[in-house]
Design a protein around this motif. Structure first.
Motif, short mmCIF file in Angstrom:
data_model
loop_
_atom_site.label_atom_id
_atom_site.label_comp_id
_atom_site.label_asym_id
_atom_site.label_seq_id
_atom_site.Cartn_x
_atom_site.Cartn_y
_atom_site.Cartn_z
N THR A 2 0.85 -1.19 0.00
CA THR A 2 0.00 0.00 0.00
C THR A 2 0.89 1.24 0.00
O THR A 2 2.08 1.15 0.32
N ILE A 5 2.80 1.56 3.33
CA ILE A 5 3.97 0.67 3.46
C ILE A 5 5.11 1.17 2.58
O ILE A 5 6.26 1.24 3.02
N LEU A 17 4.28 -5.23 10.15
CA LEU A 17 2.95 -5.41 9.57
C LEU A 17 2.20 -6.51 10.29
O LEU A 17 2.78 -7.53 10.66
N GLN A 19 -1.50 -8.64 9.74
CA GLN A 19 -2.68 -8.86 8.91
C GLN A 19 -3.68 -9.74 9.66
O GLN A 19 -3.30 -10.58 10.47
N SER A 102 -5.19 5.18 6.13
CA SER A 102 -3.95 5.25 6.90
C SER A 102 -3.54 6.72 7.01
O SER A 102 -3.74 7.50 6.08
N SER A 127 -3.78 2.00 10.72
CA SER A 127 -4.15 1.29 9.50
C SER A 127 -2.99 1.26 8.51
O SER A 127 -2.29 2.25 8.32
N GLY A 128 -2.85 0.12 7.87
CA GLY A 128 -1.82 -0.04 6.85
C GLY A 128 -2.27 0.35 5.46
O GLY A 128 -1.53 0.21 4.51
N LEU A 133 -5.32 -4.80 7.65
CA LEU A 133 -3.86 -4.59 7.64
C LEU A 133 -3.52 -3.46 8.59
O LEU A 133 -3.99 -2.34 8.43
N GLU A 134 -2.70 -3.76 9.59
CA GLU A 134 -2.28 -2.76 10.57
C GLU A 134 -0.76 -2.63 10.56
O GLU A 134 -0.05 -3.62 10.34
N ILE A 135 -0.29 -1.43 10.80
CA ILE A 135 1.14 -1.15 10.91
C ILE A 135 1.43 -0.85 12.38
O ILE A 135 0.78 0.00 12.98
#
Length: 154
Positions: A2, A5, A17, A19, A102, A127-128, A133-135
């Motif tokens: 993304t 990222i 990351l 998921q 994000s 949010s990633g 998807l998280e950062i």
């Protein structure tokens, strides 16, 4: 990948990351992330976009278990008033879909304010760039990646 990222990789920032399988029926994207990642909701932050009385968009990053105080956001953004931005404007400006917005790697860099509670943790989750998807990153890394600052927002 993304834009969030890609942006962090380009900056050689330290992050991890995470998921999970997103459940479209869950009532809260942020609380779902906390549950599925087995992390306290205080460490998972949602990205909200508001519009000032002058039409300027600003970003608020607050814990998923808290409610954004628009008056506090307006004060942080040094404007008179802020209200939640319309979803289509958020998606057009950030390049992300709702539930996956994000604070990092947005199409247009917006003034970003991160709730002061983020400073209490060595790492937080944002949010990633897509649902599920998280950062995980250090709050100072988030500020660096967004050009943001800490503010009282709830």
């Amino acid at each position: 990948m993304t834009p969030a990222i890609n942006s962090l990789q380009k900056a050689r920032a330290e992050f991890r990351l995470h998921q999970y399988q997103h459940d479209a029926g869950h009532p809260s994207f942020g609380l779902e992330a906390a549950e599925k990642l087995a992390v306290t909701p205080e460490r998972v932050f949602k990205t909200l976009v508001a519009e000032t009385e002058k039409g300027q968009l600003v970003v608020a990053v607050v814990p998923v278990d808290q409610q954004l105080n628009l008056k506090q956001l307006a004060k942080a953004a040094t404007c008179k008033k802020a209200e939640m931005a319309k979803p289509d404007k958020v998606q057009r400006t950030t390049g992300y879909v709702l539930g996956g917005v994000s604070p990092i790697g947005q199409k247009k860099m917006l003034a970003t304010f991160v709730h002061v509670s983020a400073r209490e943790y060595t790492s937080i989750f944002v949010s990633g760039g897509r649902r599920g998807l998280e950062i995980e990153l250090n709050p100072d890394t988030l500020l660096s990646a967004t050009g943001g600052c800490f503010a009282e927002l709830v």
